[in-house]
Design a protein around this motif. Sequence first.
Motif, short mmCIF file in Angstrom:
data_model
loop_
_atom_site.label_atom_id
_atom_site.label_comp_id
_atom_site.label_asym_id
_atom_site.label_seq_id
_atom_site.Cartn_x
_atom_site.Cartn_y
_atom_site.Cartn_z
N ILE A 82 -3.07 -15.79 -18.17
CA ILE A 82 -2.59 -15.74 -16.79
C ILE A 82 -1.36 -14.84 -16.79
CG2 ILE A 82 -1.58 -17.05 -14.87
CD1 ILE A 82 -2.96 -19.56 -16.06
N ILE A 83 -1.30 -13.92 -15.84
CA ILE A 83 -0.10 -13.10 -15.67
C ILE A 83 0.36 -13.23 -14.23
CG2 ILE A 83 0.94 -10.81 -15.81
CD1 ILE A 83 -1.12 -10.09 -17.92
N ALA A 84 1.61 -13.64 -14.06
CA ALA A 84 2.15 -13.89 -12.72
C ALA A 84 3.36 -13.00 -12.47
CB ALA A 84 2.56 -15.35 -12.59
N GLU A 85 3.49 -12.56 -11.23
CA GLU A 85 4.67 -11.82 -10.77
C GLU A 85 5.38 -12.70 -9.74
OE1 GLU A 85 5.94 -7.40 -9.04
OE2 GLU A 85 3.83 -7.94 -9.31
N LEU A 86 6.70 -12.77 -9.83
CA LEU A 86 7.48 -13.64 -8.96
C LEU A 86 8.19 -12.85 -7.86
CD1 LEU A 86 9.12 -16.03 -11.58
CD2 LEU A 86 6.85 -16.17 -10.52
N PHE A 87 8.20 -13.43 -6.66
CA PHE A 87 8.85 -12.81 -5.50
C PHE A 87 9.73 -13.85 -4.81
CE2 PHE A 87 5.17 -10.29 -6.31
CZ PHE A 87 5.49 -8.98 -5.90
N PRO A 88 10.92 -13.46 -4.38
CA PRO A 88 11.77 -14.42 -3.66
C PRO A 88 11.13 -14.85 -2.33
CG PRO A 88 12.70 -12.20 -3.54
CD PRO A 88 11.57 -12.13 -4.52
#
Length: 223
Positions: A82-88
């Motif tokens: 799993i690869i996740a990108e985080l956003f505010p």
Amino acid sequence: MSKNEKSNVQRKELGKQMNKKNEEWRKDPDYISYVSSGESAAVYIVRDIASDVNTDGMWIDIISFNTYQKRGAKDRWAFNWIIAELFPRKLIPEYIDENSGYGDRYIREYNRYLTWSTAHKDIDRQRRGGYHGPKYMVLCDLININSNKFKIRTIYAKKYWEPQEAYRNMDIKEPLEPEWTYKIQAVKKVNYRQVKYIEDNKWDIEKKIRANGQATPEILGIK
């Protein structure tokens, strides 16, 4: 009518208007894909299980994941990676509650959809604005924590070759019902080039994972 009663009436009316406006939300093809593909399970793993990824105040966008079926796990997804990108979180969902006039199940399911919809809009807006969030690779195993565990049950019986008078109390060992959970194996911060390598070589990576028996950062090109 008191102020509180008036407020409750207004909230119920708002809930009804929202339901009428969004009566097709259950049929949203993008949301259906989000749930049925395993992406929602990946979000849950990153948010609630991968403690090394701080997701407080952040949206989680799954930008790459790879699933497989595990014997006996039924509808639970197993993941190679799993690869996740985080956003505010800049947009805040306007959730409905028990004062909307709807049942608990509808409120829970609609608010879940509203969370996804708001995150989708917020992330898209930030991407178009040129924002790039931190990216994390999560490797996890789907495990049956009741594997090789048994319960003892006492029955009144005999062995099939014994005479009738041999009936007695006998203990039998029965396996416990499977209970599946995710165990984190590795968490690594990754960059765009590493993600692109994984996406461009996923078929070869899958072969290496099958040969090895499980995914490792090294197999995915991450040191």
